[in-house]
Design an enzyme around this catalytic site. Structure first.
Site, PDB file in Angstrom:
ATOM      1  N   THR A   4       0.806  -1.231   0.000  1.00  8.01           N
ATOM      2  CA  THR A   4       0.000   0.000   0.000  1.00  8.01           C
ATOM      3  C   THR A   4       0.837   1.277   0.000  1.00  8.01           C
ATOM      4  O   THR A   4       1.954   1.304   0.540  1.00  8.01           O
ATOM      5  CB  THR A   4      -0.899   0.009   1.264  1.00  8.01           C
ATOM      6  N   TYR A   6      -0.812   0.747  10.993  1.00 10.11           N
ATOM      7  CA  TYR A   6      -1.189   0.066   9.754  1.00 10.11           C
ATOM      8  C   TYR A   6      -0.044   0.114   8.740  1.00 10.11           C
ATOM      9  O   TYR A   6       0.384  -0.920   8.205  1.00 10.11           O
ATOM     10  CB  TYR A   6      -2.445   0.736   9.153  1.00 10.11           C
ATOM     11  N   GLU A  65       0.345   3.614   1.875  1.00 11.57           N
ATOM     12  CA  GLU A  65       0.528   4.049   3.266  1.00 11.57           C
ATOM     13  C   GLU A  65       1.949   3.775   3.757  1.00 11.57           C
ATOM     14  O   GLU A  65       2.386   4.336   4.756  1.00 11.57           O
ATOM     15  CB  GLU A  65      -0.484   3.352   4.182  1.00 11.57           C
ATOM     16  N   LYS A 120       2.372  -3.009   7.234  1.00 10.08           N
ATOM     17  CA  LYS A 120       2.441  -3.308   5.800  1.00 10.08           C
ATOM     18  C   LYS A 120       3.888  -3.264   5.286  1.00 10.08           C
ATOM     19  O   LYS A 120       4.220  -3.946   4.315  1.00 10.08           O
ATOM     20  CB  LYS A 120       1.553  -2.333   5.026  1.00 10.08           C
TER      21      LYS A 120
HETATM   22  O1  F7E Z   1      -8.765   8.212   4.624  1.00  9.52           O
HETATM   23  C1  F7E Z   1      -9.055  11.720   5.792  1.00  9.52           C
HETATM   24  C2  F7E Z   1      -8.085  10.796   6.496  1.00  9.52           C
HETATM   25  O2  F7E Z   1      -9.726   6.171   5.683  1.00  9.52           O
HETATM   26  C3  F7E Z   1      -8.358   9.059   3.584  1.00  9.52           C
HETATM   27  C4  F7E Z   1      -7.119   2.188   3.038  1.00  9.52           C
HETATM   28  O3  F7E Z   1      -7.675   1.418   1.999  1.00  9.52           O
HETATM   29  O4  F7E Z   1      -6.019   3.573   1.439  1.00  9.52           O
HETATM   30  C5  F7E Z   1      -6.883   3.608   2.565  1.00  9.52           C
HETATM   31  O5  F7E Z   1      -6.309   4.351   3.633  1.00  9.52           O
HETATM   32  C6  F7E Z   1      -8.039  10.437   4.120  1.00  9.52           C
HETATM   33  C7  F7E Z   1      -7.142  10.434   5.365  1.00  9.52           C
HETATM   34  O6  F7E Z   1      -8.185   5.962   3.657  1.00  9.52           O
HETATM   35  C8  F7E Z   1     -12.253  11.524   7.497  1.00  9.52           C
HETATM   36  O7  F7E Z   1      -7.486  11.461   7.620  1.00  9.52           O
HETATM   37  C9  F7E Z   1     -10.944  13.075   6.763  1.00  9.52           C
HETATM   38  O8  F7E Z   1      -6.170  11.447   5.220  1.00  9.52           O
HETATM   39  O9  F7E Z   1     -10.448   6.798   3.349  1.00  9.52           O
HETATM   40  P1  F7E Z   1      -9.374   6.751   4.357  1.00  9.52           P
HETATM   41  P2  F7E Z   1      -6.606   5.882   3.928  1.00  9.52           P
HETATM   42  O10 F7E Z   1      -6.285   6.121   5.340  1.00  9.52           O
HETATM   43  O11 F7E Z   1      -5.934   6.744   2.909  1.00  9.52           O
HETATM   44  C10 F7E Z   1      -4.731   2.994   1.659  1.00  9.52           C
HETATM   45  C11 F7E Z   1      -4.008   2.949   0.345  1.00  9.52           C
HETATM   46  C12 F7E Z   1      -4.789   1.694   2.374  1.00  9.52           C
HETATM   47  O12 F7E Z   1      -3.936   0.842   2.191  1.00  9.52           O
HETATM   48  C13 F7E Z   1      -5.800   1.556   3.459  1.00  9.52           C
HETATM   49  O13 F7E Z   1      -6.045   0.190   3.756  1.00  9.52           O
HETATM   50  O14 F7E Z   1      -9.252  11.063   4.526  1.00  9.52           O
HETATM   51  N1  F7E Z   1     -10.354  11.899   6.456  1.00  9.52           N
HETATM   52  N2  F7E Z   1     -12.107  12.865   7.392  1.00  9.52           N
HETATM   53  C14 F7E Z   1     -11.143  10.909   6.901  1.00  9.52           C
HETATM   54  N3  F7E Z   1     -10.998   9.579   6.818  1.00  9.52           N
HETATM   55  C15 F7E Z   1     -11.997   8.801   7.325  1.00  9.52           C
HETATM   56  N4  F7E Z   1     -11.894   7.458   7.218  1.00  9.52           N
HETATM   57  N5  F7E Z   1     -13.110   9.357   7.937  1.00  9.52           N
HETATM   58  C16 F7E Z   1     -13.280  10.703   8.057  1.00  9.52           C
HETATM   59  O15 F7E Z   1     -14.278  11.185   8.589  1.00  9.52           O
END
Ligand code: F7E
Length: 329
Positions: A126, A151, A128, A155
């Site tokens: 990923t 996380y 990440e 990974k």
């Molecule tokens: O957050 C911001 C948060 O949880 C994206 C997983 O598939 O992709 C995914 O990880 C962004 C972050 O995905 C909220 O802080 C703001 O900056 O949708 P996300 P992620 O963390 O990028 C990677 C490639 C993976 O490998 C992972 O498994 O959005 N954000 N407000 C928020 N995020 C969430 N979840 N909820 C909010 O309210």
């Protein structure tokens, strides 16, 4: 003889898309199913493939179950998509995240090594892992890792273990370093689906706001249905290797919100957004944008669905879900 594939994470977002893709290539599909009190098959059902998957019992945290599965089916290809995949939860459940995402991968690699060493192995790595690292605004296969969450750290371990099995035992193991990829099957806690679900509810008069955290982070968002093809292509090469899979475009969370509201004709989106620090992370990944040249050249892969189209597909799918629910009362 039909080719066979074992997919872990079969009930998640990518598992069903990959299963559908491989079924169209006439693969026999085994899906690793861990014990749930109440498993939800909505994602394979959504794609109409539920009755074409043979489920086999096992859990990444239980090595003997993996040995049993690998020994009995000896699949041509193993796609390890199972994970505690929610970055936000990984601070609260750091050990569980490590046991599943890091040690679990070691267990699965060992099961393959001892009981089916010619199986080709795909590891869901990923973006990440890059975290803070972005020298020229892009990340690629040569960018150093600087993970920012339990996380991301788990990974990185799995990434290097996958490389190490290739280098130590001459096994066909590959890492797909996938940047964010989304779809109507995305879990509701991830930001894209949270937004498109919220926009659908607002459009239909079922809600009046969406609560989010940090709107500044930038992500390289593609369509999950496109990305599973890259997983397959990696395992069809002559030599195992690692590839970044991304669109090469980046957008902030607020740009995603704006595009989702635009998809239903709402331009004054700010009035519908509330910020709650509970959704902010202790350490954030500010900027992700993949350079996908290697995959383009070697795999002949490129993304098909562009950002605005992806957002529209997701908003429309959520509107359809609520409309069906409403019409059934
Ligand atoms: O957050 C911001 C948060 O949880 C994206 C997983 O598939 O992709 C995914 O990880 C962004 C972050 O995905 C909220 O802080 C703001 O900056 O949708 P996300 P992620 O963390 O990028 C990677 C490639 C993976 O490998 C992972 O498994 O959005 N954000 N407000 C928020 N995020 C969430 N979840 N909820 C909010 O309210």
């Amino acid at each position: 003889m039909k080719k066979s594939a074992l997919i872990t994470g079969i009930l998640g977002q990518d598992g069903p898309y990959l299963a559908k893709f491989l079924l169209e290539k006439d693969y026999k599909i085994y899906g690793l199913l861990r014990r749930y009190s109440n498993p939800s098959f909505v994602n394979p059902e959504y794609l109409g493939i539920q009755d074409q998957i043979e489920y086999v019992d096992g859990d990444l945290t239980d090595e003997s179950s993996l040995i049993n599965v690998i020994k009995s089916i000896r699949p041509d290809e193993v796609y390890n998509l199972a994970a505690q995949s929610f970055v936000g939860a990984s601070w609260q459940q750091a050990k569980l995240t490590t046991e599943v995402n890091a040690v679990g991968v070691l267990s699965l690699l060992n099961a393959v090594k001892f009981f089916s060493p010619t199986s080709k192995f795909y590891q869901a790595s990923t973006s990440e892992m890059f975290g803070l690292s972005n020298s020229d605004g892009f990340q690629d296969e040569n960018t150093p890792f600087h993970p920012r969450s339990p996380y991301g750290i788990s990974k990185v371990y799995a990434y290097w273990m996958t490389v190490n099995f290739r280098e130590s035992y001459n096994m066909f193991t590959c890492n797909g370093i996938l940047f964010n990829h989304e779809s109507p099957l995305r879990g509701i806690q991830f930001v894209t689906r949270k937004i498109t679900d919220g926009v659908a509810q607002i459009k239909l008069g079922l809600a009046d706001h969406i609560i989010l955290g940090n709107l500044e982070p930038k992500r390289d968002w593609g369509f999950a249905g496109d990305y599973v093809e890259a997983m397959y292509l990696m395992l069809q090469q002559d030599e195992p290797d690692d590839f970044v899979i991304a669109t090469g475009e980046t957008h902030s969370v607020s740009e995603f919100v704006e595009a989702a509201f635009a998809a239903v004709g709402i331009s004054n989106w700010k009035q519908y957004i509330k910020i709650d620090p509970r959704y902010k992370r202790p350490a954030e990944v500010p900027h992700l944008r993949g350079r996908v040249d290697k995959a383009r050249k070697k795999l002949g892969w490129k993304p098909k669905v562009a950002f605005e189209e992806l957002v529209k597909i997701m908003v429309e799918a959520d509107i359809a879900r609520y409309t069906i629910k409403k019409s059934f009362g």
